[in-house]
Design an enzyme around this catalytic site. Sequence first.
Site, mmCIF file in Angstrom:
data_model
loop_
_atom_site.group_PDB
_atom_site.id
_atom_site.type_symbol
_atom_site.label_atom_id
_atom_site.label_comp_id
_atom_site.label_asym_id
_atom_site.label_seq_id
_atom_site.Cartn_x
_atom_site.Cartn_y
_atom_site.Cartn_z
ATOM 1 N N HIS A 72 0.846 -1.196 0.000
ATOM 2 C CA HIS A 72 0.000 0.000 0.000
ATOM 3 C C HIS A 72 0.878 1.242 0.000
ATOM 4 C CE1 HIS A 72 -4.232 -1.475 1.332
ATOM 5 N NE2 HIS A 72 -3.658 -2.343 0.498
ATOM 6 N N TYR A 200 -9.282 5.909 6.835
ATOM 7 C CA TYR A 200 -9.511 6.306 8.224
ATOM 8 C C TYR A 200 -10.496 7.473 8.200
ATOM 9 C CZ TYR A 200 -5.234 3.797 9.685
ATOM 10 O OH TYR A 200 -4.276 2.833 9.956
ATOM 11 N N PRO A 292 -4.939 1.243 18.455
ATOM 12 C CA PRO A 292 -4.566 0.714 17.125
ATOM 13 C C PRO A 292 -4.706 1.728 15.984
ATOM 14 C CG PRO A 292 -6.598 -0.301 17.914
ATOM 15 C CD PRO A 292 -6.080 0.535 19.022
ATOM 16 N N LYS A 296 0.361 0.559 15.149
ATOM 17 C CA LYS A 296 1.714 0.507 15.712
ATOM 18 C C LYS A 296 1.945 -0.591 16.734
ATOM 19 C CE LYS A 296 3.116 3.600 13.116
ATOM 20 N NZ LYS A 296 3.586 2.887 11.928
ATOM 21 N N TYR A 384 3.745 6.869 10.012
ATOM 22 C CA TYR A 384 2.880 5.743 9.638
ATOM 23 C C TYR A 384 3.685 4.613 8.984
ATOM 24 C CZ TYR A 384 -1.359 3.261 8.301
ATOM 25 O OH TYR A 384 -2.334 2.303 8.199
#
Length: 389
Positions: A72, A200, A292, A296, A384
Site C-alpha cells: 500500500h 480512516y 490501534p 503501531k 505511519y
Amino acid sequence: MRTQVAIVGGGPAGLLLSVLLHKAGIESVVLERQTKAHVLGRIRAGVLEQGFVGLMEEAGLADRLHREGLIHEGLSLSFGENRFRLDLAGLVGRPVVVYGQTEVTRDLYAARDGLGLATEFEVDNVALAGLQGDAPFVTYEVDGEARRLDCDFVAGCDGFHGISRQHIPEGVRREFERVYPFGWLGVLSETPPVDEELLYANSVRGFALCSMRSHKLSRHYIQCSLSDRVEDWSDDDFWEELKRRIPSEFTGRLVTGPSIEKSIAPLRSFVCEPMRWGRLFLCGDAAHIVPPTGAKGLNSAASDVHYLNRALRRFYLDGDSEGIERYSEQALARVWKVERFSWWMTSLMHHFPDQSDFDLRMQQAEFAFLGESRAAQEALAQNYVGLPY
Ligand code: FAS
Ligand code: PHB
C-alpha cells in the site's frame, strides 16, 4: 531443562525473537499459556512497517508475506465529506504492507516447527526467579506437573496481561497510562474492500476504519461506547453505522455481508519503564500498548525484538554487554515516539464523548491543515510507514 534465553509468551514478539536468535545459534524455549490453535485464532493487526518486513526477511520467513502481502503506497483520511489521500510513497519513499498478524503468527509457528524449536503450550503458573543474579530460572506447570527452565536471560513477551512486567518491583517500575473513553468494534467479512487502500474516517458520529486482509476479505472498525457489547450490534446495525461515518463517495461502493468475526477492543496508551530488570527484558505488549489507530502495536513489538536480538547477539557472539545495558533506553526512545503518534492520531480521528464545540473545531482545523500542508503530511507519513530502528 536448560536454555540460553527463556521466552515467556508465544505471540509475534516471542516467536520472532526465537527465530532470530536461532539464526545466530542462540538457543531459546518459548513458554505459551494458550494452545497454538488459540493463538492462531486471534484477529488483530493488519498493517506491517518496512522494519517488520525486514525482520521477517532476516528470519528467512518473508516468502509468503511477499507473495500474499498487499503493498500500500497510500491511504485516505476523511472528516465528514472532506477526504484526502496520503501519498506515503510520494512523501517518504516507502509503502506499508497489509498482511494480517494472524498470517505472521502462522508463518512464525510453521518456521519454528520446521526448525524443531521448543515450545511448551498450555503452561500454567509461570514465575520468574533469580533475575538479579546470573542464573535466572522460570518455574511453571504443564498438566499440573511442576517444571523448571534454567537460563541466562528471560524475554518477557507475554503481552499486556502477562506476568513478566509484574516481576519488576513496584518501587522500580513506573507505569504511564491513558485509557480512552471508547472502544473499537471490529468486523471481519468475506467481502471486497471498499477501496484499494485503507480509509480512516472521522465524523460527528465517531471514527471508522475500512481495512482489509486481501481483495476478498475486509476488516472494518467503528468507534463504539465502552458499555457496548458485541451482542448489541447486529451485522446490519454495524454496516448502517459504518455508512454514516464514511464519505458518501465510498458508501455506494461498500459491499456488506455476514461477519465471520466480531469483537470489541478497548483502547489505551500504556508504557512501563524500565523495560529491563537484571536478566529480564520486556518486549512488545508486555511493556507498552498503543491505541490501534496508528497501526503501531505489532510494529513496535517488532522494534523491541530488533533491539533485543541485537543485544543478545552482541553478548553471546562478541562478549559485549553494551547492547544489554542499553536495551531499555534504546527501546523506550522509539516506543515513546510511537506512543505520541498513536495518541495524536487517535485524538484527531475520534469523537470524544466530552469534547466541546471548540475541541471539534480544533480537530477540523488540524484536519484541514493536514490536507493543505505537504510538511504536515510528510510528518504523518514518516510515522505511519515506521520510524527508523
Ligand atoms: P501478544 O499479546 O500478541 O502475545 C503475548 C502472548 O503471551 C500471548 O500468546 C499470550 O497467550 C501469552 N501469555 C500471556 N500470559 C502468559 C503467561 N503467563 N505465560 C505464558 N504465556 C503467556 N495492533 C495493531 O497494530 N493493529 C491492530 O489493529 C491491533 N488490534 C488489536 C486488537 C486486540 C483485541 C488486541 C488485544 C491487540 C491489538 N493490536 C493491534 C495490538 C497487537 O497486535 C499487539 O501489538 C501484538 O499482539 C503484540 O504482540 P506481543 O507483544 O507478542 O503480544
Ligand atoms: C487492521 O487491518 O486490522 C488495522 C489496520 C490499520 C489500523 C488498525 C487495524 O490502524
